[in-house]
Write an enzyme that holds these catalytic residues in place. Structure first.
Site, mmCIF file in Angstrom:
data_model
loop_
_atom_site.group_PDB
_atom_site.id
_atom_site.type_symbol
_atom_site.label_atom_id
_atom_site.label_comp_id
_atom_site.label_asym_id
_atom_site.label_seq_id
_atom_site.Cartn_x
_atom_site.Cartn_y
_atom_site.Cartn_z
ATOM 1 N N VAL A 180 0.846 -1.200 0.000
ATOM 2 C CA VAL A 180 0.000 0.000 0.000
ATOM 3 C C VAL A 180 0.880 1.247 0.000
ATOM 4 O O VAL A 180 0.567 2.236 -0.665
ATOM 5 C CB VAL A 180 -0.968 -0.007 1.198
ATOM 6 C CG1 VAL A 180 -1.780 1.285 1.245
ATOM 7 C CG2 VAL A 180 -1.917 -1.200 1.107
ATOM 8 N N ASP A 181 1.982 1.214 0.721
ATOM 9 C CA ASP A 181 2.947 2.323 0.664
ATOM 10 C C ASP A 181 3.464 2.508 -0.755
ATOM 11 O O ASP A 181 3.571 3.636 -1.251
ATOM 12 C CB ASP A 181 4.129 2.039 1.588
ATOM 13 C CG ASP A 181 3.886 2.470 3.025
ATOM 14 O OD1 ASP A 181 3.131 3.430 3.237
ATOM 15 O OD2 ASP A 181 4.452 1.844 3.929
#
Length: 409
Positions: A180-181
């Site tokens: 997700v980062d």
């Protein structure tokens, strides 16, 4: 030397850990001058996220660890204490000359230091000010902190990743990398490029960009999320099974495993010939892709038994002959030893003060006229403080030493 796409763009990177720094790194790869602001003494939180660390000349570990190195090439590091009024003045002076401000502080946090969007906009109306947070600048969760693993669960990604509940080891599973980062970093860099184009080519102006990890995680669910929005059906975990053409899954072989996808009916017929089971092409449960999707478990079981009879090398050679998309299950060492990866140069050497033979991951972007060919090692903490503040703000040696003595830099 040819100009890179973002030559003459200045980025002030106030972000830490991964999502923001990755976005800054992508802009740096494209030629932007990225000045990374770090806390004196400690620096970016990522510097202490754990081993492995580069070793110093004495053989002892340093603060330069792999996590930090992965997201900070092509930047200059300047240490400034923004809690100190003089530190705030320094950052504001740099912000006044920047095209882009990138920050991932908690919502409202930078207002305490006079470094929020409205304060910076008053100094620099053309600035593109990108704020990266867990939940966004608005909403009931805006003030909450969060990390990638939290958002992998909350955005629904873990609910569709892993083995089904009825199988051994079944249950929600986190994706290995901080995905997700990474996806947020991609969205952030994309948003900044769009805002720069709007400002510089379409007669626009400076603006604030609000990017949230939760939003990016949900958007990345793509067809999974659209299944629910279209039908109300909640997607389930299917292990390594794909979502379109079938069969598409990991198949254990005699000495390892392979991944393959027969993406359409033509490829499926070729697959049946490749495994010497042409009869399966006309099987009443498998003869069309719609039927193969409906009967995916029976299909997988059937091919499971077939693939266990030969080695990975034998199957990959045969599948390639028949034009079936397939490949091995590589570990990271095998990835960087792969001839295609080596040919594409995905690992590039950089000259790091502690490790002259250090390699970093090449940008995956390839341009015919403005190739990305400048890779500077991720900076050591405060490596460029004196150079930047002298060149950009006109501070002389005495002023810099005084700021250092006061703990400002």
């Amino acid at each position: 030397m040819a100009k890179l796409p973002l030559d003459n763009i200045r980025v002030l990177d106030l972000s830490r850990v991964l999502a923001g720094p990755l976005a800054g790194q992508m802009l740096g790869d494209l030629g932007a001058d990225v000045i990374k602001i770090e806390r004196p003494g400690n620096g970016d939180d990522a510097r202490v996220f754990g081993a492995p660390y580069l070793s110093g000349k004495d053989g002892k570990p340093t603060r330069e660890n792999a996590f930090y190195l992965s997201a900070n090439r092509n930047k200059r590091s300047v240490t400034v204490n923004i809690a100190h009024p003089k530190g705030q003045e320094i950052v504001r002076a740099l912000a006044a000359k920047a095209d882009v401000i990138l920050e991932n502080y908690k919502v409202g946090d930078l207002a305490r230091y006079g470094l929020d969007y409205e304060a910076v906009k008053a100094l620099n109306p053309r600035v593109i000010y990108c704020s990266v947070t867990g939940y966004g600048q608005t909403g009931p969760y805006a003030a909450k902190p969060g990390y990638d693993a939290v958002f992998q669960g909350q955005c629904g990604l873990m609910s569709v990743t892993g083995l089904p509940d009825h199988k051994p080891g079944g249950g929600p599973m986190k994706v290995g990398p901080s995905i997700v980062d990474v996806l947020t970093g991609l969205n952030v860099s994309n948003a900044i490029l769009a805002a720069l184009y709007s400002r510089d080519a379409n007669g626009g102006q400076g603006q604030q960009i609000d990017v949230a990890l939760l939003d990016c995680g949900i958007a990345a669910l793509s067809h999974y999320a659209q299944i629910y929005l279209t039908s109300g059906e909640v997607p389930v975990r299917r292990g390594t099974q794909g979502n379109g053409g079938m069969p598409s899954t990991l198949f254990p072989c005699a000495d390892g495993a392979i991944m393959l996808t027969a993406g359409n009916d033509t490829q499926y017929v070729r697959l049946c010939r490749a495994v010497e089971r042409p009869d399966l092409a006309d099987h009443p449960q498998f003869c069309t892709n719609i039927l193969r999707v409906e009967n995916r478990d029976a299909l997988t079981d059937t091919f499971d038994a077939i693939f266990r009879r030969r080695t990975v090398a034998e199957w990959l050679d045969r599948l390639e002959t028949f034009g079936i998309p397939s490949g091995p299950i590589n570990d990271i060492g095998q990835v960087f030893a792969d001839p295609q990866v080596r040919h594409r140069g995905l690992a590039v050497p950089v000259d790091h003060p502690l490790a002259p033979d250090l390699s970093v991951i090449r940008s995956p972007l390839n341009f015919s006229e403005t190739p990305i060919d400048r890779y500077k090692a991720p900076p050591m903490l405060g490596e460029h403080t004196f150079d930047v503040l002298s060149a950009e703000l006109g501070l002389d040696a005495a002023a810099l030493q005084a700021l250092r003595a006061d703990g400002v830099i």
